[in-house]
Design a protein around this motif. Structure first.
Motif, PDB file in Angstrom:
ATOM      1  N   LYS A  96      -0.763 -99.334   0.377  1.00 55.55           N
ATOM      2  CA  LYS A  96      -2.101 -99.052   0.894  1.00 55.55           C
ATOM      3  C   LYS A  96      -2.150 -97.562   1.218  1.00 55.55           C
ATOM      4  O   LYS A  96      -1.240 -97.027   1.860  1.00 55.55           O
ATOM      5  CB  LYS A  96      -2.353 -99.872   2.159  1.00 55.55           C
ATOM      6  CG  LYS A  96      -3.714 -99.666   2.761  1.00 55.55           C
ATOM      7  CD  LYS A  96      -3.889-100.570   3.967  1.00 55.55           C
ATOM      8  CE  LYS A  96      -5.260-100.364   4.577  1.00 55.55           C
ATOM      9  NZ  LYS A  96      -5.468-101.250   5.719  1.00 55.55           N
ATOM     10  N   ALA A  97      -3.212 -96.893   0.746  1.00 59.53           N
ATOM     11  CA  ALA A  97      -3.344 -95.455   0.983  1.00 59.53           C
ATOM     12  C   ALA A  97      -4.814 -95.068   0.966  1.00 59.53           C
ATOM     13  O   ALA A  97      -5.652 -95.787   0.421  1.00 59.53           O
ATOM     14  CB  ALA A  97      -2.585 -94.676  -0.080  1.00 59.53           C
ATOM     15  N   ASP A  98      -5.112 -93.928   1.545  1.00 66.55           N
ATOM     16  CA  ASP A  98      -6.477 -93.411   1.533  1.00 66.55           C
ATOM     17  C   ASP A  98      -6.807 -92.728   0.213  1.00 66.55           C
ATOM     18  O   ASP A  98      -7.967 -92.606  -0.150  1.00 66.55           O
ATOM     19  CB  ASP A  98      -6.685 -92.422   2.681  1.00 66.55           C
ATOM     20  CG  ASP A  98      -6.612 -93.100   4.040  1.00 66.55           C
ATOM     21  OD1 ASP A  98      -7.023 -94.278   4.140  1.00 66.55           O
ATOM     22  OD2 ASP A  98      -6.138 -92.460   4.992  1.00 66.55           O
ATOM     23  N   HIS A  99      -5.784 -92.260  -0.496  1.00 65.90           N
ATOM     24  CA  HIS A  99      -5.990 -91.551  -1.762  1.00 65.90           C
ATOM     25  C   HIS A  99      -4.814 -91.853  -2.686  1.00 65.90           C
ATOM     26  O   HIS A  99      -3.671 -91.951  -2.231  1.00 65.90           O
ATOM     27  CB  HIS A  99      -6.087 -90.041  -1.498  1.00 65.90           C
ATOM     28  CG  HIS A  99      -6.500 -89.267  -2.696  1.00 65.90           C
ATOM     29  ND1 HIS A  99      -5.598 -88.805  -3.619  1.00 65.90           N
ATOM     30  CD2 HIS A  99      -7.718 -88.891  -3.136  1.00 65.90           C
ATOM     31  CE1 HIS A  99      -6.245 -88.164  -4.581  1.00 65.90           C
ATOM     32  NE2 HIS A  99      -7.534 -88.207  -4.304  1.00 65.90           N
ATOM     33  N   ILE A 100      -5.086 -91.978  -3.977  1.00 69.18           N
ATOM     34  CA  ILE A 100      -4.026 -92.318  -4.935  1.00 69.18           C
ATOM     35  C   ILE A 100      -2.914 -91.269  -4.961  1.00 69.18           C
ATOM     36  O   ILE A 100      -1.758 -91.576  -5.246  1.00 69.18           O
ATOM     37  CB  ILE A 100      -4.606 -92.552  -6.341  1.00 69.18           C
ATOM     38  CG1 ILE A 100      -3.531 -93.168  -7.234  1.00 69.18           C
ATOM     39  CG2 ILE A 100      -5.167 -91.275  -6.917  1.00 69.18           C
ATOM     40  CD1 ILE A 100      -4.031 -93.700  -8.534  1.00 69.18           C
ATOM     41  N   GLY A 101      -3.236 -90.029  -4.636  1.00 71.79           N
ATOM     42  CA  GLY A 101      -2.221 -88.978  -4.605  1.00 71.79           C
ATOM     43  C   GLY A 101      -1.087 -89.285  -3.642  1.00 71.79           C
ATOM     44  O   GLY A 101       0.055 -88.889  -3.864  1.00 71.79           O
TER      45      GLY A 101
END
Length: 71
Positions: free
Chosen positions: A30-35
């Motif tokens: 889970k992340a806010d941005h794929i980076g």
């Protein structure tokens, strides 16, 4: 000794070791941005064949569609 993901803002949610050889492992993050997820695995590219597939829940996807729709 358990593997720990680098602290880049991505959270490991689950990891599944499959019986079939390809893919052999499925990891859910889970992340806010794929980076942030790319940063977790960038150091392993030389050793493993890693594919990253962004996904969202149905509810989040519908909310994104609402935001993108002209009003």
């Amino acid at each position: 000794m358990a593997w720990q993901a680098p602290q880049v803002g991505a959270e490991a949610v689950a990891e599944y070791w499959l019986v079939n050889p390809d893919p052999a492992v499925v990891a859910v993050f889970k992340a806010d941005h794929i980076g942030q997820i790319w940063a977790v695995f960038s150091g392993w590219d030389d050793f493993f064949d890693i594919s990253i597939y962004p996904a969202t829940t149905a509810q989040e996807g519908l909310e994104l569609l609402k935001q993108m729709s002209p009003q």
